[in-house]
Scaffold this motif. Structure first.
Motif, mmCIF file in Angstrom:
data_model
loop_
_atom_site.group_PDB
_atom_site.id
_atom_site.type_symbol
_atom_site.label_atom_id
_atom_site.label_comp_id
_atom_site.label_asym_id
_atom_site.label_seq_id
_atom_site.Cartn_x
_atom_site.Cartn_y
_atom_site.Cartn_z
ATOM 1 N N UNK A 195 -11.841 -12.636 -0.223
ATOM 2 C CA UNK A 195 -11.385 -11.709 0.817
ATOM 3 C C UNK A 195 -10.321 -10.759 0.277
ATOM 4 N N UNK A 196 -9.451 -11.272 -0.593
ATOM 5 C CA UNK A 196 -8.440 -10.415 -1.219
ATOM 6 C C UNK A 196 -9.107 -9.345 -2.090
ATOM 7 N N UNK A 197 -10.123 -9.766 -2.841
ATOM 8 C CA UNK A 197 -10.857 -8.804 -3.673
ATOM 9 C C UNK A 197 -11.530 -7.756 -2.789
ATOM 10 N N UNK A 198 -12.139 -8.208 -1.683
ATOM 11 C CA UNK A 198 -12.810 -7.289 -0.770
ATOM 12 C C UNK A 198 -11.835 -6.273 -0.196
ATOM 13 N N UNK A 199 -10.635 -6.732 0.161
ATOM 14 C CA UNK A 199 -9.629 -5.823 0.717
ATOM 15 C C UNK A 199 -9.204 -4.787 -0.318
ATOM 16 N N UNK A 200 -9.041 -5.218 -1.567
ATOM 17 C CA UNK A 200 -8.686 -4.278 -2.638
ATOM 18 C C UNK A 200 -9.794 -3.238 -2.821
ATOM 19 N N UNK A 201 -11.048 -3.682 -2.827
ATOM 20 C CA UNK A 201 -12.167 -2.756 -3.002
ATOM 21 C C UNK A 201 -12.214 -1.732 -1.875
ATOM 22 N N UNK A 202 -12.012 -2.203 -0.644
ATOM 23 C CA UNK A 202 -12.051 -1.290 0.505
ATOM 24 C C UNK A 202 -10.932 -0.263 0.442
ATOM 25 N N UNK A 203 -9.745 -0.703 0.012
ATOM 26 C CA UNK A 203 -8.596 0.204 -0.033
ATOM 27 C C UNK A 203 -8.672 1.183 -1.198
ATOM 28 N N UNK A 204 -9.299 0.776 -2.292
ATOM 29 C CA UNK A 204 -9.294 1.610 -3.503
ATOM 30 C C UNK A 204 -10.496 2.533 -3.613
ATOM 31 N N UNK A 205 -11.599 2.214 -2.926
ATOM 32 C CA UNK A 205 -12.799 3.039 -3.069
ATOM 33 C C UNK A 205 -12.555 4.531 -2.841
ATOM 34 N N UNK A 206 -11.838 4.944 -1.779
ATOM 35 C CA UNK A 206 -11.700 6.384 -1.549
ATOM 36 C C UNK A 206 -11.095 7.151 -2.722
ATOM 37 N N UNK A 207 -10.295 6.475 -3.534
ATOM 38 C CA UNK A 207 -9.629 7.161 -4.644
ATOM 39 C C UNK A 207 -10.506 7.276 -5.889
#
Length: 290
Positions: A122-134
Protein backbone atom coordinates in the motif's frame (compact mmCIF):
# COMPACT_ATOMS: atom_id res chain seq x y z
CA UNK A 1 -30.02 40.14 -15.70
CA UNK A 2 -29.53 36.87 -13.78
CA UNK A 3 -26.28 35.01 -13.55
CA UNK A 4 -25.69 31.36 -12.78
CA UNK A 5 -24.81 30.59 -9.17
CA UNK A 6 -21.16 29.93 -8.47
CA UNK A 7 -20.41 26.26 -7.81
CA UNK A 8 -20.00 25.26 -4.17
CA UNK A 9 -16.70 24.04 -2.75
CA UNK A 10 -18.11 20.50 -2.68
CA UNK A 11 -18.99 20.71 -6.38
CA UNK A 12 -15.52 22.00 -7.19
CA UNK A 13 -13.84 19.22 -5.22
CA UNK A 14 -16.12 16.70 -6.95
CA UNK A 15 -14.88 17.99 -10.30
CA UNK A 16 -11.28 18.10 -9.07
CA UNK A 17 -11.31 14.37 -8.31
CA UNK A 18 -13.25 13.60 -11.53
CA UNK A 19 -16.14 11.81 -9.85
CA UNK A 20 -18.28 13.06 -12.75
CA UNK A 21 -16.09 10.95 -15.08
CA UNK A 22 -16.06 7.42 -13.64
CA UNK A 23 -14.06 5.80 -16.46
CA UNK A 24 -10.86 6.28 -14.43
CA UNK A 25 -12.37 4.39 -11.50
CA UNK A 26 -13.37 1.51 -13.75
CA UNK A 27 -9.92 1.26 -15.34
CA UNK A 28 -8.43 0.81 -11.86
CA UNK A 29 -11.25 -1.35 -10.56
CA UNK A 30 -11.34 -4.08 -13.21
CA UNK A 31 -7.75 -5.31 -12.64
CA UNK A 32 -8.29 -5.22 -8.88
CA UNK A 33 -11.42 -7.32 -9.24
CA UNK A 34 -9.60 -9.76 -11.53
CA UNK A 35 -7.01 -10.27 -8.82
CA UNK A 36 -9.50 -10.55 -5.96
CA UNK A 37 -11.46 -13.24 -7.80
CA UNK A 38 -8.38 -15.28 -8.66
CA UNK A 39 -6.74 -14.93 -5.24
CA UNK A 40 -9.94 -15.95 -3.41
CA UNK A 41 -10.99 -18.73 -5.75
CA UNK A 42 -13.98 -16.69 -6.91
CA UNK A 43 -15.32 -15.79 -3.47
CA UNK A 44 -13.66 -12.80 -1.78
CA UNK A 45 -14.95 -12.07 1.72
CA UNK A 46 -17.15 -9.04 2.30
CA UNK A 47 -14.68 -6.73 3.98
CA UNK A 48 -11.87 -7.47 1.52
CA UNK A 49 -14.18 -6.71 -1.41
CA UNK A 50 -15.41 -3.51 0.26
CA UNK A 51 -11.91 -2.34 1.21
CA UNK A 52 -10.48 -2.81 -2.27
CA UNK A 53 -13.43 -1.27 -4.10
CA UNK A 54 -13.55 1.72 -1.73
CA UNK A 55 -9.76 2.03 -1.77
CA UNK A 56 -9.74 2.03 -5.56
CA UNK A 57 -12.31 4.86 -5.68
CA UNK A 58 -10.45 6.88 -3.04
CA UNK A 59 -6.99 6.47 -4.58
CA UNK A 60 -8.20 7.29 -8.07
CA UNK A 61 -9.76 10.46 -6.65
CA UNK A 62 -6.56 11.26 -4.76
CA UNK A 63 -4.54 10.67 -7.92
CA UNK A 64 -6.68 13.15 -9.84
CA UNK A 65 -6.13 15.80 -7.16
CA UNK A 66 -2.34 15.42 -7.15
CA UNK A 67 -2.32 15.23 -10.96
CA UNK A 68 -4.09 18.58 -11.21
CA UNK A 69 -1.69 20.08 -8.69
CA UNK A 70 1.32 18.86 -10.67
CA UNK A 71 -0.15 19.98 -14.01
CA UNK A 72 -1.75 23.25 -12.91
CA UNK A 73 0.55 25.33 -15.13
CA UNK A 74 0.37 22.87 -18.05
CA UNK A 75 -3.39 22.26 -18.15
CA UNK A 76 -4.01 25.91 -18.96
CA UNK A 77 -2.51 25.33 -22.41
CA UNK A 78 -4.43 22.13 -23.21
CA UNK A 79 -7.88 22.47 -24.76
CA UNK A 80 -9.36 19.49 -22.89
CA UNK A 81 -8.11 20.50 -19.42
CA UNK A 82 -8.11 24.29 -19.26
CA UNK A 83 -11.49 24.42 -17.47
CA UNK A 84 -10.45 22.22 -14.52
CA UNK A 85 -11.21 23.92 -11.17
CA UNK A 86 -7.57 24.35 -10.14
CA UNK A 87 -6.40 25.40 -13.59
CA UNK A 88 -8.98 28.15 -13.96
CA UNK A 89 -8.44 29.46 -10.42
CA UNK A 90 -11.67 28.34 -8.76
CA UNK A 91 -9.71 26.53 -6.05
CA UNK A 92 -6.19 27.03 -4.67
CA UNK A 93 -3.21 24.66 -5.03
CA UNK A 94 -3.15 23.98 -1.28
CA UNK A 95 -6.72 22.75 -1.50
CA UNK A 96 -5.78 20.13 -4.08
CA UNK A 97 -2.95 18.94 -1.82
CA UNK A 98 -5.33 18.82 1.16
CA UNK A 99 -7.88 16.79 -0.80
CA UNK A 100 -5.15 14.37 -1.89
CA UNK A 101 -3.89 13.96 1.67
CA UNK A 102 -7.32 13.37 3.20
CA UNK A 103 -8.31 10.81 0.57
CA UNK A 104 -4.99 8.97 0.84
CA UNK A 105 -5.26 8.77 4.65
CA UNK A 106 -8.82 7.41 4.48
CA UNK A 107 -7.71 4.83 1.91
CA UNK A 108 -4.80 3.84 4.15
CA UNK A 109 -7.18 3.23 7.07
CA UNK A 110 -8.92 0.56 5.01
CA UNK A 111 -5.69 -1.47 4.90
CA UNK A 112 -5.29 -1.70 8.70
CA UNK A 113 -6.97 -5.13 9.11
CA UNK A 114 -4.68 -6.75 6.54
CA UNK A 115 -1.21 -8.26 6.89
CA UNK A 116 2.15 -6.52 6.84
CA UNK A 117 2.87 -7.36 3.21
CA UNK A 118 -0.34 -5.61 2.18
CA UNK A 119 0.65 -2.55 4.23
CA UNK A 120 4.05 -2.47 2.52
CA UNK A 121 2.51 -2.73 -0.93
CA UNK A 122 0.00 0.00 0.00
CA UNK A 123 2.91 2.35 0.72
CA UNK A 124 4.38 1.57 -2.70
CA UNK A 125 0.97 2.15 -4.30
CA UNK A 126 0.65 5.53 -2.59
CA UNK A 127 4.11 6.56 -3.81
CA UNK A 128 3.25 5.51 -7.38
CA UNK A 129 -0.02 7.46 -7.31
CA UNK A 130 1.65 10.59 -5.96
CA UNK A 131 4.66 10.49 -8.29
CA UNK A 132 3.05 9.52 -11.60
CA UNK A 133 1.97 13.07 -12.58
CA UNK A 134 5.58 14.26 -12.43
CA UNK A 135 6.92 11.52 -14.74
CA UNK A 136 5.58 13.34 -17.80
CA UNK A 137 8.52 15.73 -17.43
CA UNK A 138 11.23 13.14 -18.03
CA UNK A 139 9.92 9.66 -19.00
CA UNK A 140 9.43 8.88 -22.68
CA UNK A 141 6.63 6.44 -21.79
CA UNK A 142 4.94 7.77 -18.64
CA UNK A 143 1.94 5.59 -19.55
CA UNK A 144 3.99 2.51 -18.58
CA UNK A 145 4.48 4.01 -15.11
CA UNK A 146 0.75 4.68 -15.03
CA UNK A 147 0.12 1.01 -15.80
CA UNK A 148 2.10 -0.01 -12.73
CA UNK A 149 0.31 2.58 -10.58
CA UNK A 150 -3.14 1.63 -11.92
CA UNK A 151 -2.43 -2.08 -11.53
CA UNK A 152 -0.89 -2.14 -8.08
CA UNK A 153 -4.18 -3.28 -6.62
CA UNK A 154 -3.32 -6.65 -8.20
CA UNK A 155 -0.36 -7.62 -5.97
CA UNK A 156 -2.10 -5.95 -3.01
CA UNK A 157 -5.19 -8.13 -3.52
CA UNK A 158 -3.14 -11.31 -3.66
CA UNK A 159 -1.15 -10.26 -0.60
CA UNK A 160 -4.32 -9.46 1.35
CA UNK A 161 -5.98 -12.79 0.54
CA UNK A 162 -3.03 -15.19 0.34
CA UNK A 163 -0.27 -13.44 2.29
CA UNK A 164 2.01 -13.70 -0.76
CA UNK A 165 2.28 -12.48 -4.34
CA UNK A 166 2.43 -15.48 -6.73
CA UNK A 167 3.53 -15.58 -10.36
CA UNK A 168 -0.06 -15.10 -11.55
CA UNK A 169 -0.17 -11.68 -9.89
CA UNK A 170 2.99 -10.48 -11.63
CA UNK A 171 1.72 -11.75 -15.00
CA UNK A 172 -1.53 -9.83 -14.45
CA UNK A 173 0.34 -6.70 -13.38
CA UNK A 174 2.53 -6.88 -16.50
CA UNK A 175 -0.64 -7.31 -18.60
CA UNK A 176 -2.09 -4.21 -16.96
CA UNK A 177 1.02 -2.20 -17.87
CA UNK A 178 0.51 -3.02 -21.55
CA UNK A 179 -3.24 -2.42 -21.34
CA UNK A 180 -2.61 0.99 -19.76
CA UNK A 181 -0.06 1.77 -22.46
CA UNK A 182 -2.76 1.02 -25.03
CA UNK A 183 -5.63 3.00 -23.54
CA UNK A 184 -3.59 5.91 -22.24
CA UNK A 185 -1.83 6.29 -25.58
CA UNK A 186 -5.30 6.61 -27.10
CA UNK A 187 -5.98 9.27 -24.47
CA UNK A 188 -2.68 11.03 -25.21
CA UNK A 189 -3.46 11.05 -28.93
CA UNK A 190 -6.33 13.41 -28.12
CA UNK A 191 -3.89 15.98 -26.66
CA UNK A 192 -0.87 15.38 -28.90
CA UNK A 193 -0.85 18.76 -30.62
CA UNK A 194 -1.11 20.62 -27.30
CA UNK A 195 1.50 18.37 -25.65
CA UNK A 196 3.99 18.92 -28.48
CA UNK A 197 3.53 22.67 -28.19
CA UNK A 198 4.14 22.79 -24.43
CA UNK A 199 6.91 20.19 -24.41
CA UNK A 200 5.68 17.36 -22.18
CA UNK A 201 6.29 13.68 -22.89
CA UNK A 202 3.63 11.10 -23.74
CA UNK A 203 3.56 7.70 -25.41
CA UNK A 204 1.64 9.19 -28.36
CA UNK A 205 4.57 11.53 -29.02
CA UNK A 206 7.22 8.85 -28.44
CA UNK A 207 5.55 6.36 -30.79
CA UNK A 208 5.09 9.07 -33.42
CA UNK A 209 3.68 7.79 -36.71
CA UNK A 210 3.67 4.25 -35.31
CA UNK A 211 1.20 5.20 -32.57
CA UNK A 212 -1.75 3.16 -33.89
CA UNK A 213 0.44 0.10 -34.47
CA UNK A 214 1.95 0.50 -30.99
CA UNK A 215 -1.49 0.63 -29.38
CA UNK A 216 -2.49 -2.62 -31.08
CA UNK A 217 0.79 -4.31 -30.16
CA UNK A 218 0.20 -3.30 -26.52
CA UNK A 219 -3.30 -4.78 -26.61
CA UNK A 220 -1.81 -7.97 -28.01
CA UNK A 221 0.87 -8.12 -25.31
CA UNK A 222 -1.75 -7.53 -22.60
CA UNK A 223 -3.88 -10.36 -23.92
CA UNK A 224 -0.86 -12.66 -24.17
CA UNK A 225 0.12 -12.00 -20.56
CA UNK A 226 -3.47 -12.48 -19.42
CA UNK A 227 -3.46 -15.81 -21.27
CA UNK A 228 -0.30 -16.73 -19.35
CA UNK A 229 -2.03 -15.86 -16.07
CA UNK A 230 -4.97 -18.05 -17.06
CA UNK A 231 -2.65 -20.92 -17.92
CA UNK A 232 -0.94 -20.60 -14.54
CA UNK A 233 -4.38 -20.86 -12.88
CA UNK A 234 -5.57 -23.74 -15.07
CA UNK A 235 -8.46 -21.76 -16.55
CA UNK A 236 -10.44 -23.15 -19.46
CA UNK A 237 -12.99 -22.25 -22.09
CA UNK A 238 -14.84 -19.47 -20.28
CA UNK A 239 -11.67 -17.50 -19.62
CA UNK A 240 -10.63 -18.04 -23.24
CA UNK A 241 -13.98 -16.64 -24.37
CA UNK A 242 -13.46 -13.64 -22.09
CA UNK A 243 -10.08 -12.95 -23.68
CA UNK A 244 -11.60 -13.39 -27.14
CA UNK A 245 -14.26 -10.80 -26.29
CA UNK A 246 -11.54 -8.43 -25.05
CA UNK A 247 -9.67 -8.97 -28.33
CA UNK A 248 -12.82 -7.98 -30.24
CA UNK A 249 -13.03 -4.81 -28.12
CA UNK A 250 -9.41 -3.99 -28.99
CA UNK A 251 -10.15 -4.59 -32.68
CA UNK A 252 -13.07 -2.17 -32.49
CA UNK A 253 -10.73 0.40 -30.97
CA UNK A 254 -8.52 0.12 -34.04
CA UNK A 255 -11.44 1.29 -36.17
CA UNK A 256 -11.84 4.31 -33.88
CA UNK A 257 -8.19 5.41 -33.74
CA UNK A 258 -6.86 4.56 -37.19
CA UNK A 259 -7.60 8.05 -38.54
CA UNK A 260 -6.25 9.65 -35.30
CA UNK A 261 -9.24 11.97 -34.84
CA UNK A 262 -9.64 13.49 -31.37
CA UNK A 263 -13.20 12.21 -31.14
CA UNK A 264 -12.34 8.66 -32.17
CA UNK A 265 -9.35 8.38 -29.85
CA UNK A 266 -11.36 9.70 -26.91
CA UNK A 267 -14.20 7.27 -27.66
CA UNK A 268 -11.72 4.39 -27.76
CA UNK A 269 -10.24 5.41 -24.41
CA UNK A 270 -13.65 5.57 -22.75
CA UNK A 271 -14.66 2.25 -24.29
CA UNK A 272 -11.81 0.40 -22.54
CA UNK A 273 -14.04 -0.46 -19.60
CA UNK A 274 -15.50 -3.20 -21.83
CA UNK A 275 -12.04 -4.72 -22.29
CA UNK A 276 -11.68 -4.99 -18.51
CA UNK A 277 -15.26 -6.21 -18.11
CA UNK A 278 -14.75 -8.98 -20.69
CA UNK A 279 -11.72 -10.34 -18.81
CA UNK A 280 -13.62 -10.09 -15.53
CA UNK A 281 -16.58 -12.01 -16.98
CA UNK A 282 -14.27 -14.76 -18.19
CA UNK A 283 -12.71 -15.16 -14.74
CA UNK A 284 -16.07 -15.06 -12.96
CA UNK A 285 -17.56 -17.73 -15.21
CA UNK A 286 -14.59 -20.00 -14.53
CA UNK A 287 -15.67 -20.07 -10.88
CA UNK A 288 -19.45 -19.94 -11.31
CA UNK A 289 -19.87 -22.67 -13.93
CA UNK A 290 -18.96 -26.18 -12.74
Amino acid sequence: MSTAASPSRLELYWRLVRMHRPIGILLLLWPTLWALLVASGGAPDGYTLFAFVAGTVLMRAAGCAINDYADRHIDLHVERTRDRPLTCGLIEPWEALAVFSVLAVVAALLVIPFNGLTWLLALVAAFLAASYPFTKRFLALPQAYLGIAFGFGIPMAFAAVLGEVPSTAWAMLAANVFWALAYDTEYAMVDRDDDLRIGIRTAAITFGRFDVAAVMVCYGAALGLLALAGWLEGFGVFYTLGLAAAALVATYHYTLIRDRSREGCFRAFNHNTWFGAAVFAGILLEYLVP
